[in-house]
Scaffold this active site. Structure first.
Site, PDB file in Angstrom:
ATOM      1  N   GLU A 188      30.109 -15.684  -1.843  1.00  0.00           N
ATOM      2  CA  GLU A 188      29.761 -16.989  -2.283  1.00  0.00           C
ATOM      3  C   GLU A 188      31.104 -17.755  -2.615  1.00  0.00           C
ATOM      4  OE1 GLU A 188      26.319 -16.940  -5.268  1.00  0.00           O
ATOM      5  OE2 GLU A 188      24.962 -16.237  -3.382  1.00  0.00           O
ATOM      6  N   GLU A 268      21.221 -11.770   1.253  1.00  0.00           N
ATOM      7  CA  GLU A 268      20.579 -11.419   0.048  1.00  0.00           C
ATOM      8  C   GLU A 268      19.397 -12.057  -0.145  1.00  0.00           C
ATOM      9  OE1 GLU A 268      23.065 -12.561  -3.418  1.00  0.00           O
ATOM     10  OE2 GLU A 268      24.715 -11.056  -2.918  1.00  0.00           O
TER      11      GLU A 268
END
Ligand SMILES: *[C@@H]1O[C@H](CO)[C@@H](O)[C@H](O)[C@H]1NC(C)=O
Ligand SMILES: *[C@@H]1O[C@H](CO)[C@@H](O)[C@H](O)[C@H]1NC(C)=O
Ligand SMILES: *[C@@H]1O[C@H](CO)[C@@H](O)[C@H](O)[C@H]1NC(C)=O
Ligand SMILES: *[C@@H]1O[C@H](CO)[C@@H](O)[C@H](O)[C@H]1NC(C)=O
Ligand SMILES: *[C@@H]1O[C@H](CO)[C@@H](O)[C@H](O)[C@H]1NC(C)=O
Ligand SMILES: *[C@@H]1O[C@H](CO)[C@@H](O)[C@H](O)[C@H]1NC(C)=O
Length: 628
Positions: A188, A268
């Site tokens: 991220e 995810e």
């Protein structure tokens, strides 16, 4: 037709090696790529989709690695995701620990030997609610160091670590015979303030230097344009992550903004959530997770369930969020496997969602290259531009059918036979003129699959103009079924291109022991070369099979239906057989395969059987006639 003498000869030889045991095909060439044309991954040249789960080996004692990995395999996953926490291994500068609970290579071997692929996330930064996001605290000795940037001090430490880690990883890459199909760089990164593309480019170069050009490198970011923008560079395939309550279409639109083609990937999908000391324990309802998983899989996307097992922050390994709130020792995460590795209701519910993809429907992308057609009411074969073979009609149950509910074709409009499953569980067969109604069970919104077979058109008389498929509406209880998605299947083309085992044998879960879901069974057999007059014509017999279609080396030998008779064996002309390569057999069994309880074999015999006692059996009763 060969003389009976030569037929005998070949059969004697076949009986030497004899029954053709159906072995799942093994592929030799190891490649794993992105298929931009078909929006999927390509494994050994075949389209591939992963359904994986996160397990952090650093949060599970080595003692339990095998147990947890096996439970993930039994869930129906085909891959695991794991992070490599840098600070777990490089405990002091240049002091590397890779033994005991830190034996990453052993973990990778266990995954590999269990049959699970690995998606590795070696950071260097990983977040993961892990102390300092996996970065070693000793790096802060350089007081001005800018973490996760192209700061030379930071990069020097990263290089030093990766120069040790990546050579260990290399033998485990899929193209080197190992389980690792892809690696995620950073984590991220687009949500970090630095937005330093040079840093990401440095990582790409470093990884390519150690791992070569073949392996897929990717990035993962929160699913907003803003977040992905600073998180990816050329050379990284951009993926997104999002939770089960997000607008899934909108999230994947973000990925499509950066990757207009290629596989959709949610790296995810949150099965639960993390905790902080002093705050309420976080849980996510099973139904929310399964609904999202179902939607993601329905879009053909790849998905990683984060976490599949959370585990424990033993010692001092927990992380914290800002404003400062530290995570507790348990990283249970309300995941499908509990912190202690127990199977939860969430585990079983997820297993059911994954199972739905088994058998025939798992292969739909291969079988139906033209894609499905949607319509409120069913369309017939001609309307679907399908003239022979099979069409899969799919809809969902509009209401709860936990009590047996009749599925009927009141106007006798099943032309000609329909094989019915609900969420992959076989329910029975509808048959023109003979069986116009069966009882099915399933929950509301469960997937109703009706595989309709054209058994051959009328060849004489007034009705030579008949249609095939579902030519009238079906009813469930008193209501018309609507909202169909229809897949015209080009099975012959898929078979001649060589069907590959998708990920595992189809699950044979079956409430009613009278049926198995339609499925393909693949095997091969050798004919010795150098023997004069081989091969010869032969006949193929189907011990304990019921009804279906069979191909040898891509040649469609026709329909078999020993359960009905009178024909039992099929003629196999010699010219389709090979002595120089293994002969490939593909069986599409529609009704009842022997493979879950008996040897999964077909058999070559020297004498045809065309005259068995005709069996007027119908669903629910014993399916077999004596063969010998
Ligand atoms: C992974 O498993 C395959 C098949 O079981 C085996 O051939 C291969 O050597 C294994 N690779 C590694 C790196 O352990
Ligand atoms: C989800 O996002 C799509 C695409 O952006 C949009 O068309 C749709 O209306 C959204 N659905 C909901 C329930 O907000
Ligand atoms: C379906 O179930 C109902 C109620 O249990 C029963 O009366 C009926 O005979 C069943 N029909 C078939 C075709 O099995
Ligand atoms: C199904 O029923 C609808 C509504 O009565 C009708 O318009 C449609 O033609 C029917 N479809 C078939 C294939 O019979
Ligand atoms: C059977 O399939 C294998 C693998 O696709 C192929 O190499 C072989 O040539 C095929 N055999 C024949 C006789 O076509
Ligand atoms: C089928 O034909 C064989 C050979 O002619 C004969 O021995 C056998 O009895 C026949 N079986 C039946 C069921 O008619």
């Amino acid at each position: 037709m060969a003389s009976s003498e030569t037929v005998c000869c070949i059969c004697a030889l076949f009986f030497g090696g004899i029954f053709c045991t159906l072995i799942w095909t093994v592929t030799a060439k190891h490649t794993f790529q992105i298929d931009y044309e078909n929006n999927c991954f390509k494994k050994d040249g075949e389209s591939f989709r992963y359904i994986s789960g996160s397990i952090h080996y650093s949060r599970v004692p080595r003692y339990y690695w095998k147990d947890r990995i096996l439970k993930m395999y039994m869930l129906g996953l085909n891959a695991v995701h794991t992070y490599v926490p840098w600070n777990f291994h490089e405990v002091m500068p240049k002091k590397f620990v890779f033994d005991g609970d830190k034996d990453l290579e052993h973990f990778l071997q266990l995954a590999n030997s269990t049959g699970l692929l690995v998606i590795l996330r070696p950071g260097p930064f990983i977040d993961a609610e892990w102390d300092m996001g996996g970065l070693p605290a000793w790096i802060l000795k350089k007081s001005n160091v800018v973490l996760r940037s192209s700061d030379p001090d930071y990069l020097a430490a990263v290089d030093q670590w990766m120069n040790v880690l990546l050579p260990k990883i290399r033998p485990f890459l899929y193209n080197n015979g190992g389980p690792i199909i892809s690696l995620q760089l950073e984590d991220e990164y687009g949500s970090y303030f630095a937005c330093d593309y040079d840093y990401l480019r440095h990582l790409v170069k470093l990884f390519r230097y150690h791992l070569g050009d073949e392996v897929i490198l990717f990035s993962t970011d929160a699913s907003s344009i803003h977040a992905v923008k600073c998180g990816t560079v050329d050379g990284l395939y951009a993926t997104v992550d999002f939770g089960p309550t997000e607008n899934i279409t909108a999230c994947f639109e973000v990925q499509r903004h950066f990757e207009p083609k290629g596989p959709l990937v949610n790296s995810e999908l949150y099965t639960g959530w993390l905790d902080h000391w002093g705050e309420k324990h976080q849980v996510v309802a099973t139904s929310i997770v399964t609904k999202a998983l179902d939607t993601v899989l329905g879009l053909g996307a790849n998905v990683n369930l984060y976490m599949l097992i959370g585990g424990t922050d033993f010692g001092y390994w927990n992380g914290a969020n800002t404003p400062y709130a530290a995570q507790p020792t348990s990283y249970d995460y309300d995941a499908p496997l509990s912190e202690a590795g127990d199977l939860t209701d969430k585990y079983f519910a997820i297993r059911d969602v994954i199972r739905k993809l088994s058998a025939l429907s798992e292969m739909l992308d291969v079988m139906c290259p033209s894609g499905p057609v949607k319509s409120v009411y069913p369309l017939n074969f001609v309307q679907l531009n399908q003239y022979f073979g099979f069409v899969l009609y799919r809809t969902s149950l509009p209401k709860d059918c936990s009590n047996p509910t009749s599925l009927s074709s009141p106007l006798n409009g099943v032309h000609d036979r329909a094989y019915i499953t609900v969420d992959g569980v076989p329910q029975g067969v509808l048959e023109r003129d003979k069986v116009l109604s069966i009882n099915i069970t399933g929950k509301a919104k469960a997937t109703l699959d009706i595989l309709v077979e054209n058994q051959g058109r009328i060849s004489v008389g007034r009705y030579i103009n008949e249609c095939k498929g579902l030519i009238t509406n079906l009813t469930l209880g008193k209501d018309f079924l609507t909202g169909w998605t229809m897949y015209p299947l080009d099975i012959d083309e898929a078979v001649s291109r060589g069907l590959k085992e998708k990920s595992r044998k189809p699950s044979m879960s079956s409430r009613s022991s009278a049926f198995t879901a339609p499925a393909f069974y693949i095997g091969s057999f050798d004919i010795p070369s150098g023997i004069p007059d081989l091969p010869q014509d032969t006949f193929i017999n189907f011990p304990d099979w019921a009804k279906g279609q069979i191909w040898i080396n891509g040649f469609n030998l026709g329909r078999y239906w020993p359960a009905r008779g009178p024909q039992i064996t099929l003629y196999v002309p010699r010219h389709i057989l090979s002595t120089s390569a293994p002969n490939n057999i593909t069986v599409l069994e529609l009704e009842k395969s022997p493979c879950d309880v008996k040897p999964c074999v077909v058999e070559f015999v020297d004498t045809p059987v065309l005259n068995a006692t005709v069996s007027n059996i119908f669903p629910g009763r014993k399916l077999f006639v004596g063969l010998y």
